[in-house]
Design an enzyme around this catalytic site. Structure first.
Site, mmCIF file in Angstrom:
data_model
loop_
_atom_site.group_PDB
_atom_site.id
_atom_site.type_symbol
_atom_site.label_atom_id
_atom_site.label_comp_id
_atom_site.label_asym_id
_atom_site.label_seq_id
_atom_site.Cartn_x
_atom_site.Cartn_y
_atom_site.Cartn_z
ATOM 1 N N ASP A 147 0.687 -1.178 0.132
ATOM 2 C CA ASP A 147 -0.085 0.082 0.050
ATOM 3 C C ASP A 147 0.814 1.398 0.077
ATOM 4 O OD1 ASP A 147 0.891 -0.524 2.755
ATOM 5 O OD2 ASP A 147 -1.183 -0.973 3.376
ATOM 6 N N ASN B 251 -7.889 -3.214 14.150
ATOM 7 C CA ASN B 251 -9.172 -3.599 13.749
ATOM 8 C C ASN B 251 -9.228 -4.673 12.695
ATOM 9 O OD1 ASN B 251 -8.177 -2.390 11.397
ATOM 10 N ND2 ASN B 251 -9.599 -0.714 11.275
ATOM 11 N N HIS C 122 -7.503 -5.083 10.001
ATOM 12 C CA HIS C 122 -7.109 -4.751 8.522
ATOM 13 C C HIS C 122 -5.869 -5.426 8.074
ATOM 14 C CE1 HIS C 122 -4.925 -0.563 9.513
ATOM 15 N NE2 HIS C 122 -3.886 -1.608 9.502
ATOM 16 N N GLU D 188 -9.707 -2.047 5.089
ATOM 17 C CA GLU D 188 -10.382 -1.971 6.376
ATOM 18 C C GLU D 188 -11.655 -2.763 6.610
ATOM 19 O OE1 GLU D 188 -8.738 -0.202 8.336
ATOM 20 O OE2 GLU D 188 -8.210 1.824 7.808
HETATM 21 C C1 F6R Z 1 1.263 -1.481 6.040
HETATM 22 C C2 F6R Z 1 0.116 -2.404 6.045
HETATM 23 C C3 F6R Z 1 -0.756 -2.423 7.316
HETATM 24 C C4 F6R Z 1 0.202 -2.685 8.776
HETATM 25 C C5 F6R Z 1 -0.827 -2.566 9.953
HETATM 26 C C6 F6R Z 1 -0.129 -2.553 11.308
HETATM 27 O O1 F6R Z 1 1.906 -1.739 4.782
HETATM 28 O O2 F6R Z 1 -0.377 -2.674 5.123
HETATM 29 O O3 F6R Z 1 -1.784 -3.297 7.376
HETATM 30 O O4 F6R Z 1 0.502 -3.915 8.510
HETATM 31 O O5 F6R Z 1 -1.462 -1.194 9.901
HETATM 32 O O6 F6R Z 1 0.811 -1.676 11.489
HETATM 33 P P1 F6R Z 1 2.005 -1.600 12.523
HETATM 34 O O7 F6R Z 1 2.850 -2.830 12.220
HETATM 35 O O8 F6R Z 1 2.471 -0.216 12.387
HETATM 36 O O9 F6R Z 1 1.354 -1.974 13.826
#
Ligand code: F6R
Length: 242
Positions: A67, A136, A138, A143
């Site tokens: 992303d 959450n 994701h 989301e």
């Molecule tokens: C990042 C991504 C997100 C993160 C998720 C967890 O490329 O795709 O899904 O993996 O938000 O983020 P952290 O590791 O910062 O807790």
């Protein structure tokens, strides 16, 4: 899903790096799916250490990132382009032309999504996809409520995700409201998935992943239907330890 519990963040990062290095060594042309955020930082540092120590080469590896934020240029220190250069690509022998990250500042974002899908298809899809998980549920920036049949698409970020990522920005207003993300179906087509979960903030997410319903209200739940997914989590995420 293969589930492995380890002691702490360092052990998780080491175990993940061992798996990635093994896959790169057995297939030097690996198509590697990458994530950003705090979770894979330890993994990336171990890959750099291994590269310096053992010379595992990434010259023929191709990467696809999950992303990118909409509106940030590649030079913006908060962009995921910048993140990947800073924490991995600048420190190994990967060819930058073999690294694909959606362009969040593309003129035509819908077209950017289909071009990204096209590139993935040309490369035969992802061999090994690294994932983190949002509190959450994701994965990527898909989301809760995102269709399990989604392909790379434009997403509106939830307030909880923007708040979770506020720590990287000056304040909440600076956190973009939209992102381009690989879709859930796109992620599920990866031949192998490695999901990393660390820390007590991820406790509920891990519990729901392992014990909840498979439902679009919790995107990561679909991984239970993937034939080759490994989850490595630490004691803090499991509800014990630090
Ligand atoms: C990042 C991504 C997100 C993160 C998720 C967890 O490329 O795709 O899904 O993996 O938000 O983020 P952290 O590791 O910062 O807790």
């Amino acid at each position: 899903m293969k589930i492995t519990e380890v002691d702490d963040y360092q052990a998780m990062s080491r175990a993940a790096a061992d798996l990635v290095v093994e896959r790169v060594r057995s297939n030097p042309q690996l198509i590697l799916g990458l994530a950003t955020g705090s979770t894979p930082l330890g993994l990336y540092q171990h890959l750099i250490d291994d590269y310096n120590r053992s010379g595992t080469s990434y010259r023929h590896v191709t990467t696809f990132n999950l992303d990118e934020y909409v509106g940030l240029s590649e030079q913006d220190p908060n962009s995921y382009h910048y993140f990947m250069n800073q924490y991995l690509f600048n420190h190994i022998d990967i060819e930058k032309t073999n690294t694909y990250i959606p362009k969040g500042n593309a003129q035509d974002l819908e077209k950017e999504c289909s071009v990204f899908e096209e590139r993935l298809k040309e490369h035969g899809g992802v061999d090994l996809q690294i994932l983190g998980i949002g509190g959450n549920g994701h994965i990527g920036f898909n989301e809760p409520g995102t269709s399990f049949y989604s392909r790379t698409h434009l997403v509106d970020l939830t307030l909880s995700t923007r708040e979770a990522n506020e720590r990287f920005f000056a304040n909440l207003n600076e956190v973009p409201i939209r992102a381009v993300s690989m879709g859930i179906e796109t992620i599920m087509e990866s031949k192998e998935i490695l999901l990393l979960i660390s820390g007590e903030k991820k406790r509920d997410a891990l519990h729901q992943l392992l014990h909840g319903e498979i439902d679009e209200s919790f995107p990561a739940s679909i991984l239970r239907e993937h034939p080759n997914t490994t989850v490595i989590f630490d004691k803090a995420a499991a509800g014990g330890g630090k």
